[in-house]
Design an enzyme around this catalytic site. Structure first.
Site, PDB file in Angstrom:
ATOM      1  N   SER A 139       1.412  -1.178  -0.034  1.00 52.20           N
ATOM      2  CA  SER A 139      -0.043   0.112  -0.228  1.00 52.20           C
ATOM      3  C   SER A 139       0.180   1.189   0.535  1.00 52.20           C
ATOM      4  CB  SER A 139      -0.913  -0.170   0.662  1.00 52.20           C
ATOM      5  OG  SER A 139      -1.584  -0.663   1.081  1.00 52.20           O
ATOM      6  N   HIS A 178      -6.985  -3.205  -6.638  1.00 56.66           N
ATOM      7  CA  HIS A 178      -6.442  -3.890  -5.026  1.00 56.66           C
ATOM      8  C   HIS A 178      -7.440  -2.381  -4.868  1.00 56.66           C
ATOM      9  CE1 HIS A 178      -5.210  -3.510  -1.208  1.00 56.66           C
ATOM     10  NE2 HIS A 178      -5.570  -4.868  -0.484  1.00 56.66           N
ATOM     11  N   TYR A 322      19.441  17.661  10.830  1.00 55.00           N
ATOM     12  CA  TYR A 322      19.203  17.044  10.948  1.00 55.00           C
ATOM     13  C   TYR A 322      20.147  15.196  10.661  1.00 55.00           C
ATOM     14  CZ  TYR A 322      14.517  17.070  11.144  1.00 55.00           C
ATOM     15  OH  TYR A 322      13.301  17.558  10.773  1.00 55.00           O
ATOM     16  N   GLY A 342      11.508   6.578   9.677  1.00 59.58           N
ATOM     17  CA  GLY A 342      11.631   4.924  11.024  1.00 59.58           C
ATOM     18  C   GLY A 342      11.013   4.328   9.911  1.00 59.58           C
TER      19      GLY A 342
HETATM   20  N1  PLP Z   1      -2.093  -5.920  -3.802  1.00 60.58           N
HETATM   21  C1  PLP Z   1      -2.737  -6.760  -4.132  1.00 60.58           C
HETATM   22  C2  PLP Z   1      -3.024  -7.224  -5.025  1.00 60.58           C
HETATM   23  C3  PLP Z   1      -3.159  -7.640  -2.457  1.00 60.58           C
HETATM   24  O1  PLP Z   1      -3.865  -8.828  -2.750  1.00 60.58           O
HETATM   25  C4  PLP Z   1      -2.901  -6.771  -1.540  1.00 60.58           C
HETATM   26  C5  PLP Z   1      -3.082  -6.973  -0.352  1.00 60.58           C
HETATM   27  O2  PLP Z   1      -3.622  -8.515   0.392  1.00 60.58           O
HETATM   28  C6  PLP Z   1      -2.116  -5.636  -1.738  1.00 60.58           C
HETATM   29  C7  PLP Z   1      -2.066  -4.787  -2.839  1.00 60.58           C
HETATM   30  C8  PLP Z   1      -2.073  -4.864  -0.279  1.00 60.58           C
HETATM   31  O3  PLP Z   1      -0.940  -5.333   0.701  1.00 60.58           O
HETATM   32  P1  PLP Z   1       0.128  -4.834   1.972  1.00 60.58           P
HETATM   33  O4  PLP Z   1      -1.121  -5.188   2.299  1.00 60.58           O
HETATM   34  O5  PLP Z   1       1.024  -4.765   1.232  1.00 60.58           O
HETATM   35  O6  PLP Z   1      -0.560  -3.141   1.580  1.00 60.58           O
END
Ligand code: PLP
Length: 467
Positions: A139, A178, A322, A342
């Site tokens: 994400s 997604h 910094y 971080g």
């Molecule tokens: N893209 C796809 C095709 C996914 O299936 C998922 C999560 O299942 C994601 C993105 C998001 O993954 P993350 O949880 O690493 O953000």
């Protein structure tokens, strides 16, 4: 803390016994919302508590209230594997607990990250031109990619000037993409109304490149500014996969940045025979693959490959005094490649996993999952009252229980999923295909066997017959 050594040993042994005993536990715990919270003290202790009591509460309150993602019969969502070698690496990394934001705050972690990402690049068959880093999640990697799309399209003026007064940007992806892509366009200020859905076409429900070309042209004519395209390889619902190379070709005709979301399916590209699924990926600008899904390196571990790291750093790097590393301006500071400052030491688990299992070991696991999932799919195809909704894409397929006597199939299949998960022997989730409910099945857990996968047949058909 007194007896730290003894408790650390006990925790490691607990983890070993927990994993060894998982097959005997329900995958999803039989708990109700609020049940766990009711067992936790309402306020923190003023005085130290005996650690025996803390550990006992973990064993008796927390562990039984967890859904067991490492259970060999976890067939829901996508896997989130934690191979034993990864778990050991995480223990070491958390003992050190370095903040791996700059080279100087984590020299070995930074250099190991560069090396392991390059190992993965080779493992996936990607060209040397790709560099990369390990982000926490797909994400945030996708958010970073969308921010790069925005900045490139605005000639790198967006961070300073904001979006008001700027041309309306457009991002393109298919309806199967997604939800992290929707969120990336919200967070980047581009806005959901400017996320354009490319119609799907073909057996893997991939985006239609001709439709993409027409959408881009229409948007330009209407005064919008196209900024980028996001291609799926193995989208979450049913594994929809776009013709990556064809989308890249159309996108590059208009100088648009292409990000490939292969968060789950990308792991399978360590097997050369699956690489036709992402043909053309070598011309993409950015790719995300989550080793924390199907490659055994536990969450968080998202491999983000980019052709041009400077577009990422131009978009994301802030360099206050910094954070300067005096006298070493040329070193890689991976916090400049992503959203958080971080960062955990994530490369260690990847390094341990790749070395402990070898690419051949990991390929064998993935090939088994794909083969067993296909076997289960064929068996369910022949079962009375069942239909296969979407054929296996790697180890993911979807089916529906559709006995002739049923009138509301959507409700029936939602009841089926809930009854299966309440039973606990296996764990599945649902999706929608063409607006209708379908049940998803994926095999991907590190320790699952052919028997575990095939046992799902008995559970699914037995529970369906009781509805
Ligand atoms: N893209 C796809 C095709 C996914 O299936 C998922 C999560 O299942 C994601 C993105 C998001 O993954 P993350 O949880 O690493 O953000």
């Amino acid at each position: 803390m007194e007896d730290w050594r003894a408790w650390a040993v006990k925790a490691a042994e607990w983890g070993f016994d927990y994993r060894a005993g998982l097959r005997d536990l329900p995958v999803r715990p039989p708990v109700q919302p609020g049940e766990i919270a009711a067992k936790i003290a309402p306020s923190p202790p003023e005085q130290p508590e005996p650690f025996e009591r803390v550990f006992a509460d973990f064993e008796h309150i927390i562990a039984p209230g967890m859904t067991h993602w490492q259970h060999p019969r976890f067939f829901a969502y996508f896997p989130s594997n934690s191979a034993p070698a990864s778990l050991i690496a995480e223990h070491l990394a958390s003992a050190i607990n370095a903040v791996c934001m700059l080279w100087q705050t984590s020299p070995a972690a930074t250099e190991l990250e560069t090396k392991t990402i390059d190992w993965l690049r080779q493992a996936f068959g990607l060209p040397e031109a790709f560099k990369g880093c390990i982000q926490d999640t797909a994400s945030t990697a996708t958010l970073a990619a969308v921010l790069v799309m925005r900045e490139r399209a605005l000639n790198f003026t967006g961070n300073a000037a904001g979006l008001s007064g700027a041309p309306r940007l457009r991002i393109y992806c298919s309806a199967e993409a997604h939800s992290s892509i929707d969120r990336a366009v919200w967070f980047s200020g581009i806005g959901a109304d400017n996320l354009v859905r490319i119609p799907i076409n073909g057996p893997l429900r991939g985006a239609d490149p001709n439709a993409l070309r027409a959408l881009i042209r229409a948007d330009i004519d209407a005064g919008y500014k196209p900024a980028g395209v996001i291609a799926n390889v193995g989208a979450t619902g049913i594994g929809a996969t776009d013709p990556v190379g064809e989308l890249v070709k159309v996108a590059h005709e208009h100088d648009l940045y292409v990000h490939v979301d292969a968060a789950w399916a990308g792991a399978a590209m360590i097997c050369p025979e699956f690489r036709t699924l992402w043909e053309g990926v070598e011309r993409a600008d950015s790719i995300i693959i989550n080793p924390h899904k199907w490659l055994g390196a536990q969450i968080h571990c998202s491999a983000h490959f980019v052709r041009d790291p400077s577009s990422l750093t131009r978009t994301l790097a802030a360099r206050p005094d910094y954070l300067h590393t005096l006298g070493l301006d040329e070193v890689v500071n991976y916090s400049e490649w992503g959203v958080p400052l971080g960062r955990q030491f994530r490369a260690l688990k990847l390094w341990f996993v790749l070395r402990a299992y070898g690419l051949e070991g990991l390929r064998a696991m993935i090939r088994n999952h794909v083969a067993w999932s296909r076997m289960l799919c064929e068996k369910l195809r022949g079962a009375d009252g069942f239909e296969i909704v979407t054929a296996p894409m790697l180890s993911l397929f979807s089916f529906r229980y559709a006995p002739t006597r049923a009138d509301d199939l959507d409700a029936l299949n939602l009841r089926l999923v809930e009854a299966i998960n309440a039973d606990g022997r296996i764990y599945l989730t649902q999706t929608r295909v063409d607006g209708r409910v379908a049940v998803r099945f994926q095999a991907g857990q590190f320790e699952c066997t052919e028997d575990d996968v095939m046992s799902a047949y008995g559970v699914i058909t037995e529970i369906a017959s009781t509805l």
